[in-house]
Scaffold this motif. Structure first.
Motif, PDB file in Angstrom:
ATOM      1  N   THR A   1      71.154  74.323  47.653  1.00 18.62           N
ATOM      2  CA  THR A   1      69.998  74.284  48.535  1.00 18.62           C
ATOM      3  C   THR A   1      70.428  73.671  49.857  1.00 18.62           C
ATOM      4  OG1 THR A   1      68.520  74.050  46.660  1.00 18.62           O
ATOM      5  CG2 THR A   1      67.648  73.442  48.811  1.00 18.62           C
ATOM      6  N   VAL A   2      70.215  74.412  50.937  1.00 19.28           N
ATOM      7  CA  VAL A   2      70.607  73.968  52.274  1.00 19.28           C
ATOM      8  C   VAL A   2      69.337  73.618  53.034  1.00 19.28           C
ATOM      9  CG1 VAL A   2      71.784  74.607  54.391  1.00 19.28           C
ATOM     10  CG2 VAL A   2      72.610  75.484  52.205  1.00 19.28           C
ATOM     11  N   ARG A   3      69.274  72.401  53.547  1.00 21.40           N
ATOM     12  CA  ARG A   3      68.100  71.937  54.283  1.00 21.40           C
ATOM     13  C   ARG A   3      68.249  72.291  55.752  1.00 21.40           C
ATOM     14  NH1 ARG A   3      66.105  65.969  55.450  1.00 21.40           N
ATOM     15  NH2 ARG A   3      68.042  66.061  56.584  1.00 21.40           N
ATOM     16  N   VAL A   4      67.201  72.801  56.347  1.00 18.51           N
ATOM     17  CA  VAL A   4      67.193  73.162  57.763  1.00 18.51           C
ATOM     18  C   VAL A   4      66.859  71.916  58.567  1.00 18.51           C
ATOM     19  CG1 VAL A   4      66.035  74.546  59.509  1.00 18.51           C
ATOM     20  CG2 VAL A   4      66.564  75.539  57.293  1.00 18.51           C
ATOM     21  N   LEU A   5      67.746  71.542  59.494  1.00 20.75           N
ATOM     22  CA  LEU A   5      67.507  70.389  60.346  1.00 20.75           C
ATOM     23  C   LEU A   5      66.677  70.755  61.571  1.00 20.75           C
ATOM     24  CD1 LEU A   5      71.049  68.773  60.209  1.00 20.75           C
ATOM     25  CD2 LEU A   5      69.038  68.177  58.873  1.00 20.75           C
ATOM     26  N   ALA A   6      66.945  71.938  62.145  1.00 30.31           N
ATOM     27  CA  ALA A   6      66.204  72.353  63.336  1.00 30.31           C
ATOM     28  C   ALA A   6      66.247  73.870  63.445  1.00 30.31           C
ATOM     29  CB  ALA A   6      66.804  71.736  64.588  1.00 30.31           C
ATOM     30  N   VAL A   7      65.207  74.435  64.019  1.00 28.52           N
ATOM     31  CA  VAL A   7      65.174  75.855  64.342  1.00 28.52           C
ATOM     32  C   VAL A   7      65.548  75.973  65.811  1.00 28.52           C
ATOM     33  CG1 VAL A   7      63.747  77.917  64.487  1.00 28.52           C
ATOM     34  CG2 VAL A   7      63.418  76.320  62.606  1.00 28.52           C
ATOM     35  N   GLU A   8      66.697  76.592  66.085  1.00 32.00           N
ATOM     36  CA  GLU A   8      67.204  76.676  67.455  1.00 32.00           C
ATOM     37  C   GLU A   8      66.505  77.772  68.252  1.00 32.00           C
ATOM     38  OE1 GLU A   8      69.458  74.612  68.842  1.00 32.00           O
ATOM     39  OE2 GLU A   8      69.552  73.462  66.999  1.00 32.00           O
ATOM     40  N   SER A   9      66.352  78.963  67.656  1.00 30.35           N
ATOM     41  CA  SER A   9      65.704  80.062  68.378  1.00 30.35           C
ATOM     42  C   SER A   9      65.113  81.047  67.389  1.00 30.35           C
ATOM     43  CB  SER A   9      66.702  80.768  69.288  1.00 30.35           C
ATOM     44  OG  SER A   9      67.680  81.419  68.514  1.00 30.35           O
ATOM     45  N   ILE A  10      64.173  81.843  67.901  1.00 30.41           N
ATOM     46  CA  ILE A  10      63.536  82.907  67.117  1.00 30.41           C
ATOM     47  C   ILE A  10      63.572  84.174  67.959  1.00 30.41           C
ATOM     48  CG2 ILE A  10      61.432  83.671  65.976  1.00 30.41           C
ATOM     49  CD1 ILE A  10      60.618  80.751  65.759  1.00 30.41           C
ATOM     50  N   LYS A  11      64.064  85.271  67.366  1.00 37.26           N
ATOM     51  CA  LYS A  11      64.069  86.578  68.027  1.00 37.26           C
ATOM     52  C   LYS A  11      63.296  87.550  67.168  1.00 37.26           C
ATOM     53  CE  LYS A  11      68.710  86.140  69.895  1.00 37.26           C
ATOM     54  NZ  LYS A  11      70.056  86.696  69.848  1.00 37.26           N
ATOM     55  N   THR A  12      62.533  88.418  67.813  1.00 33.03           N
ATOM     56  CA  THR A  12      61.802  89.455  67.104  1.00 33.03           C
ATOM     57  C   THR A  12      62.380  90.801  67.507  1.00 33.03           C
ATOM     58  OG1 THR A  12      59.836  88.082  67.152  1.00 33.03           O
ATOM     59  CG2 THR A  12      59.524  90.405  66.635  1.00 33.03           C
ATOM     60  N   LEU A  13      62.847  91.560  66.511  1.00 33.81           N
ATOM     61  CA  LEU A  13      63.426  92.883  66.727  1.00 33.81           C
ATOM     62  C   LEU A  13      62.675  93.879  65.853  1.00 33.81           C
ATOM     63  CD1 LEU A  13      67.138  91.745  66.401  1.00 33.81           C
ATOM     64  CD2 LEU A  13      65.910  92.165  68.516  1.00 33.81           C
ATOM     65  N   GLY A  14      61.593  94.424  66.371  1.00 33.88           N
ATOM     66  CA  GLY A  14      60.781  95.356  65.578  1.00 33.88           C
ATOM     67  C   GLY A  14      60.081  94.613  64.454  1.00 33.88           C
ATOM     68  N   LEU A  15      60.347  95.011  63.221  1.00 28.43           N
ATOM     69  CA  LEU A  15      59.756  94.351  62.060  1.00 28.43           C
ATOM     70  C   LEU A  15      60.611  93.193  61.553  1.00 28.43           C
ATOM     71  CD1 LEU A  15      58.494  97.445  60.067  1.00 28.43           C
ATOM     72  CD2 LEU A  15      57.161  95.862  61.447  1.00 28.43           C
ATOM     73  N   GLU A  16      61.724  92.938  62.216  1.00 31.18           N
ATOM     74  CA  GLU A  16      62.628  91.880  61.780  1.00 31.18           C
ATOM     75  C   GLU A  16      62.468  90.646  62.689  1.00 31.18           C
ATOM     76  OE1 GLU A  16      67.399  91.226  61.032  1.00 31.18           O
ATOM     77  OE2 GLU A  16      66.693  93.013  62.066  1.00 31.18           O
ATOM     78  N   ARG A  17      62.380  89.487  62.068  1.00 30.33           N
ATOM     79  CA  ARG A  17      62.302  88.233  62.811  1.00 30.33           C
ATOM     80  C   ARG A  17      63.529  87.409  62.436  1.00 30.33           C
ATOM     81  NH1 ARG A  17      57.233  85.489  61.269  1.00 30.33           N
ATOM     82  NH2 ARG A  17      56.277  87.213  62.373  1.00 30.33           N
TER      83      ARG A  17
END
Length: 124
Positions: free
Chosen positions: A28-44
């Motif tokens: 199990t890998v814990r997320v420390l921070a979300v750096e960026s979010i990109k939306t490409l059609g139906l994919e995030r």
């Protein structure tokens, strides 16, 4: 490209939008921070920072499936290790090499005094 043979199990944050942790290579890998979010059609795509490096996770919004798009390489892992060092590390003679077992503290046994009026004479 996303690996279609390796779906991820992702635990979402309390607002159900950002990833909080995910299962990768049996850990199990814990997320420390979300750096960026990109939306490409139906994919995030989420670029997340963890203690092991940067990952790129893909969420397909139509099916709700998570895929690992990019995992950290050796240089990214070295960079993450360099950034996660303690601010003031202990000197080597202060490091604990094994866990110490603390003995329970010895408490003095106090006796409660019995009032004299409750003590009956032995001959009665």
């Amino acid at each position: 490209m996303a690996d279609p043979t390796n779906p991820l199990k992702v635990i979402l944050d309390s607002n159900r939008f950002y990833p909080h942790a995910f299962r990768w290579q049996g850990r199990t890998v814990r997320v420390l921070a979300v750096e960026s979010i990109k939306t490409l059609g139906l994919e995030r795509r989420y670029r997340v920072r963890t203690g092991q490096g940067y990952f790129e996770l893909s969420l397909f919004t139509d099916s709700g499936a998570w895929w690992l798009h990019r995992s950290p390489n050796g240089l990214s892992r070295l960079w993450a290790r360099w950034h996660n060092v303690p601010r003031y590390p202990l000197p080597f003679w202060r490091l604990r090499t094994r866990r110490t077992v603390l003995r329970p503290a010895l408490r003095p046994q106090y006796q409660t005094a019995v009032p004299a009026r409750l003590v009956q004479p032995a001959g009665v």
